[in-house]
Design an enzyme around this catalytic site. Structure first.
Site, PDB file in Angstrom:
ATOM      1  N   SER A   1       0.824  -1.214   0.000  1.00 53.10           N
ATOM      2  CA  SER A   1       0.000   0.000   0.000  1.00 53.10           C
ATOM      3  C   SER A   1       0.858   1.264   0.000  1.00 53.10           C
ATOM      4  CB  SER A   1      -0.910   0.018   1.235  1.00 53.10           C
ATOM      5  OG  SER A   1      -1.715  -1.140   1.256  1.00 53.10           O
TER       6      SER A   1
HETATM    7  N1  SAM Z   1      -0.667  -4.915   4.147  1.00 49.26           N
HETATM    8  C1  SAM Z   1       0.086  -5.222   2.959  1.00 49.26           C
HETATM    9  C2  SAM Z   1       1.478  -4.702   3.016  1.00 49.26           C
HETATM   10  O1  SAM Z   1       1.862  -4.087   4.020  1.00 49.26           O
HETATM   11  O2  SAM Z   1       2.221  -4.949   2.049  1.00 49.26           O
HETATM   12  C3  SAM Z   1      -0.601  -4.776   1.683  1.00 49.26           C
HETATM   13  C4  SAM Z   1      -1.753  -5.621   1.395  1.00 49.26           C
HETATM   14  S1  SAM Z   1      -2.315  -5.692  -0.261  1.00 49.26           S
HETATM   15  C5  SAM Z   1      -2.920  -4.089  -0.536  1.00 49.26           C
HETATM   16  C6  SAM Z   1      -3.779  -6.664   0.103  1.00 49.26           C
HETATM   17  C7  SAM Z   1      -3.470  -8.099   0.429  1.00 49.26           C
HETATM   18  O3  SAM Z   1      -4.672  -8.701   0.900  1.00 49.26           O
HETATM   19  C8  SAM Z   1      -3.000  -8.924  -0.737  1.00 49.26           C
HETATM   20  O4  SAM Z   1      -1.756  -9.487  -0.446  1.00 49.26           O
HETATM   21  C9  SAM Z   1      -4.081  -9.992  -0.898  1.00 49.26           C
HETATM   22  O5  SAM Z   1      -3.590 -11.237  -1.329  1.00 49.26           O
HETATM   23  C10 SAM Z   1      -4.637 -10.055   0.502  1.00 49.26           C
HETATM   24  N2  SAM Z   1      -5.983 -10.610   0.639  1.00 49.26           N
HETATM   25  C11 SAM Z   1      -7.087 -10.408  -0.126  1.00 49.26           C
HETATM   26  N3  SAM Z   1      -8.122 -11.100   0.360  1.00 49.26           N
HETATM   27  C12 SAM Z   1      -7.674 -11.769   1.455  1.00 49.26           C
HETATM   28  C13 SAM Z   1      -8.273 -12.647   2.391  1.00 49.26           C
HETATM   29  N4  SAM Z   1      -9.566 -12.999   2.321  1.00 49.26           N
HETATM   30  N5  SAM Z   1      -7.510 -13.138   3.397  1.00 49.26           N
HETATM   31  C14 SAM Z   1      -6.197 -12.808   3.506  1.00 49.26           C
HETATM   32  N6  SAM Z   1      -5.570 -11.973   2.637  1.00 49.26           N
HETATM   33  C15 SAM Z   1      -6.308 -11.455   1.633  1.00 49.26           C
END
Ligand code: SAM
Length: 218
Positions: free
Chosen positions: A67
């Protein structure tokens, strides 16, 4: 800036990023200090290291993103965590947000649906010396084993606030979650007081989707 940048140059770029975040309205010094401590260039692929201290989201593996720093700072500030608080993060991604929370003294639990991303994030936790609990799974249903949490932060855009996450929020706890359609979301802040859940919201964001049982169907 190239990947051959020295640590000193990365440190300077990071300080300038933190100054920028302050000028954009991030006022919690604990949050700013945490962003100043964590080397974001360790959380991106080498090809993007020269952009690690731009205030922008960047691609990571599995077609996901780390992000934007402003978004990380804004959400962390909204969480209002204190040292020792138990915090659940949904969407480990690169592991950067989890390390920011750990640096602030939170006991962090994080869930990622992509095994490859979690493996890489875990190696970063170890390398930087953070003790963070993590698992692969569908975070839209939370992690009931360690509930309740004083803070829950969802770093992917959800269609609604998942009921399971509401149930796992501690009395007096806060959840920060982007909710909307897949084009844009509002940041929703949920505060639990007993069986009352007060909702407030602020400005528009754009996240990758939360996929899962209580998220979007993949
Ligand atoms: N917090 C992260 C960082 O510091 O790099 C950025 C996160 S990225 C914007 C969103 C993440 O949410 C992705 O890696 C995606 O695979 C994950 N995601 C989406 N749906 C999910 C779920 N139901 N459970 C766990 N992870 C999920």
């Amino acid at each position: 800036m190239s990947s051959t940048y020295s640590n000193r140059q990365f440190d300077l770029a990071r300080t300038q990023l933190v100054d920028l975040l302050r000028s954009k309205g991030i006022s919690d010094q604990h949050v700013l200090d945490a962003l100043n401590s964590i080397p974001r260039h360790h959380f991106v692929q080498e090809v993007f290291q020269h952009r690690a201290y731009e205030d922008s989201a960047l691609p990571i593996a599995c077609q996901q993103t780390i992000s934007q720093p402003y978004t990380v700072a804004f959400m962390t500030q909204l969480l209002q965590i204190r040292r020792g608080d138990k915090v659940l993060e949904i969407g480990t991604g690169s592991g950067y947000q989890a390390c920011i929370l750990a640096q602030m003294g939170a006991r962090v639990f994080t869930i990622e649906r992509h095994f490859d991303l979690l493996e890489t994030a875990r190696s970063r936790f170890e390398e930087l010396g953070y003790n963070i609990a993590s698992k692969v799974g569908d975070g839209s249903v939370g992690w009931s084993q360690f509930a309740p949490y004083r803070g829950i932060i969802v770093t992917a855009g959800a269609p609604d606030v998942p009921q399971s996450l509401l149930r796992q929020l501690d009395d007096g706890g806060r959840m920060v979650i982007p909710v909307g359609d897949q084009a844009s979301q509002n940041m929703i802040i949920v505060e639990r007081q007993g069986e009352d859940f007060a909702h407030s919201k602020s400005a528009g964001f754009k996240f990758v989707p939360l996929l899962g049982k209580e998220g979007w169907r993949s």
